[in-house]
Design an enzyme around this catalytic site. Structure first.
Site, PDB file in Angstrom:
ATOM      1  CG  ASN A  29      -2.298   0.262   1.067  1.00  0.00           C
ATOM      2  OD1 ASN A  29      -3.037   0.217   2.032  1.00  0.00           O
ATOM      3  ND2 ASN A  29      -2.763   0.549  -0.125  1.00  0.00           N
ATOM      4  CB  CYS A  91      -5.490   4.410   5.641  1.00  0.00           C
ATOM      5  SG  CYS A  91      -4.542   3.288   4.588  1.00  0.00           S
ATOM      6  CB  CYS A 212      -6.553  -3.292   2.924  1.00  0.00           C
ATOM      7  SG  CYS A 212      -7.877  -2.357   3.691  1.00  0.00           S
TER       8      CYS A 212
END
Length: 273
Positions: A29, A91, A212
């Site tokens: 990510n 996040c 994620c």
């Protein structure tokens, strides 16, 4: 008299040229990281963020993250935006990167730093809950919705490699049962060796991301809720990197004392041109 010319499509506005930024990755990510003492979200438009995050014509990233001082000494503040310029409260992999960058910027130490986000400094994970009206497709066994700062639909599937991720992910992300805001969609399943694997369709990016963090936390709690395993668990992301999830279940059914173990690595630093 003609008005001021608009910035060229796909380019940041002149006042951002020369701004120092960091490129960081959290298990695949990736993010453009900004020292919030130098530039704040008020300096940016969604178009600026899209231009910087564009792959091929910009730096390339899943989001833009601003990291600055927190509300007290030893605390840092993280503000996160998706690649399309939309704001998100949390996040997980950006949080891992933010902790690393905050230490680099002298805002805390690895042994002791409070990371403040728009989802709170200490954000409990809501107990995974069923979604009334949500239909499952072929090869999908169970699904629950978990709030980990942002909503994640965790879908247990027979084979994560066989999921038509762009089509099915978009269908679930915009399913009326998840209205009005939709959710990130995390497909999880066991690999041949028995370990857990996950693929993610991320809202705001509207496509697959390689990892994620908050989705992994939700998935770990769902695995325990379904009786398929017990925390702590390791979940392999699409990048091949493994995210570790640790949490405790409270008497009211929520999960707290949540830990996400993964990568927060600086790739390079430079300036926007």
């Amino acid at each position: 008299m003609e008005g001021a010319a608009s910035p060229a499509h796909g380019l940041v506005r002149p006042h951002l040229i020369g701004l120092p930024v960091y490129k960081m990755t959290g298990s695949g990510n990736d993010f453009v990281m900004v020292d919030a003492r130098v530039s704040t979200p008020a300096d940016w438009t969604p178009e600026d963020m899209r231009a910087v995050c564009a792959r091929g014509t910009g730096i390339g990233a899943d989001g833009v993250v601003f990291v600055g001082p927190g509300s007290h000494p030893g605390a840092a503040r993280m503000i996160y935006y998706n690649a399309d310029g939309s704001h998100a409260a949390m996040c997980g992999n950006a949080a891992l990167c933010s902790t690393t960058l905050a230490t680099h910027l002298g805002l805390g130490t690895p042994a002791g730093i409070d990371l403040e986000t728009d989802a709170g400094t200490y954000q409990p994970v809501a107990r995974p809950a069923a979604v009334p009206g949500l239909g499952l497709g072929a090869g999908e066994r169970q699904a629950v919705l978990a709030e980990v700062g942002v909503p994640h639909l965790i879908v247990l599937v027979d084979d994560v490699d066989q999921v038509e991720l762009m089509e099915r992910g978009a269908s679930l992300r915009f399913d009326p049962a998840l209205a009005p805001d939709g959710a990130n969609i995390n497909f999880i399943g066991q690999g041949e060796s028995g370990g857990w694997r996950m693929r993610t369709y991320e809202r705001g990016i509207e496509g697959e991301t390689l990892a994620c963090g908050t989705g992994a936390v939700g998935a770990g709690c769902a695995i325990q809720e379904w009786g398929l395993g017990a925390l702590p668990v390791n979940i392999q992301s699409r990048s091949g990197r493994v995210l570790g999830v640790r949490a405790s279940k409270a008497q009211d059914g929520h999960y707290d004392d949540v830990w996400l173990i993964g990568e927060g690595r600086m790739v390079f630093r430079g300036v926007i041109t």
